[in-house]
Design an enzyme around this catalytic site. Sequence first.
Site, PDB file in Angstrom:
ATOM      1  N   LEU A  20       0.866  -1.171   0.000  1.00  0.00           N
ATOM      2  CA  LEU A  20       0.000   0.000   0.000  1.00  0.00           C
ATOM      3  C   LEU A  20       0.906   1.225   0.000  1.00  0.00           C
ATOM      4  O   LEU A  20       1.924   1.246   0.700  1.00  0.00           O
ATOM      5  CB  LEU A  20      -0.910   0.026   1.237  1.00  0.00           C
ATOM      6  N   ASP A  21       0.546   2.256  -0.774  1.00  0.00           N
ATOM      7  CA  ASP A  21       1.318   3.491  -0.785  1.00  0.00           C
ATOM      8  C   ASP A  21       1.398   4.071   0.623  1.00  0.00           C
ATOM      9  O   ASP A  21       0.548   3.789   1.471  1.00  0.00           O
ATOM     10  CB  ASP A  21       0.680   4.523  -1.717  1.00  0.00           C
ATOM     11  N   ILE A  22       2.373   4.943   0.842  1.00  0.00           N
ATOM     12  CA  ILE A  22       2.610   5.483   2.177  1.00  0.00           C
ATOM     13  C   ILE A  22       1.355   6.144   2.756  1.00  0.00           C
ATOM     14  O   ILE A  22       1.065   6.009   3.942  1.00  0.00           O
ATOM     15  CB  ILE A  22       3.812   6.461   2.179  1.00  0.00           C
ATOM     16  N   THR A  64      -1.806   5.557   1.795  1.00  0.00           N
ATOM     17  CA  THR A  64      -2.997   4.723   1.709  1.00  0.00           C
ATOM     18  C   THR A  64      -3.174   3.960   3.019  1.00  0.00           C
ATOM     19  O   THR A  64      -2.220   3.417   3.569  1.00  0.00           O
ATOM     20  CB  THR A  64      -2.893   3.732   0.533  1.00  0.00           C
TER      21      THR A  64
END
Length: 228
Positions: free
Chosen positions: A71-73, A75
């Site tokens: 997951l992106d930072i 998200t």
Amino acid sequence: GKVLDSPAFNVSATDVIHLDGTEIPPIERTRLFLFHKPAGVVTTNRDPEGRRTVFDVLPSDLPRLLTIGRLDINTEGLLLLTNDGGLSRVLELPATGWLRRYRARVHGKVEESALAGLREGIAVDGVFYGSIEASLDREQGTNAWLTLGLREGKNREVKNILGALGLDVTRLIRISYGPFQLEDLPEGHVLEIKGRVLREQLGERLIEEAGANFDAEIQKPFSNKPVR
């Protein structure tokens, strides 16, 4: 007491193996954990920029785990963790086809016809994204909440797709990954899925493809309730 000079050697469950003086631990049962990832932590073991990682905020008494996908930072939401590299690989494969569902808060004018058109897929900057299920939940002035379902998991997929529709994503929460749901798991907490439930949700085909092991012992037990 024997040095192996070839990898072509079959070992049994009772053999004790040392590598560079360190004993290799016994095979452990395949396990899966749900983690409610907070925003602001990186999905990696170590970050060269020194930012906090998911492993910095997980409880210290967990076994050694791998993340299933990323997951992106910024998200939030459901991140799956496992001690089984084979299971991690299989569940990340697009061919497995597990639906990942997100809730997105966006800024901008939402055109429901444009959301419906995402079922046909969309190309953004030369990258083609497959069929996406997208629906409008509610609007609040110039902001709206959407629910999206997709099966590929490409880098920054949701933000790129919605950006192409003129929408700026201001918050993104993953609420499910295949049959596993975030539900009311509090932010920053981790929960182990019981072995029987895990077997049922995976099914025999994925268990075989992953080489999952449900016969071995659990070496490091963990709580069956959410832990922060």
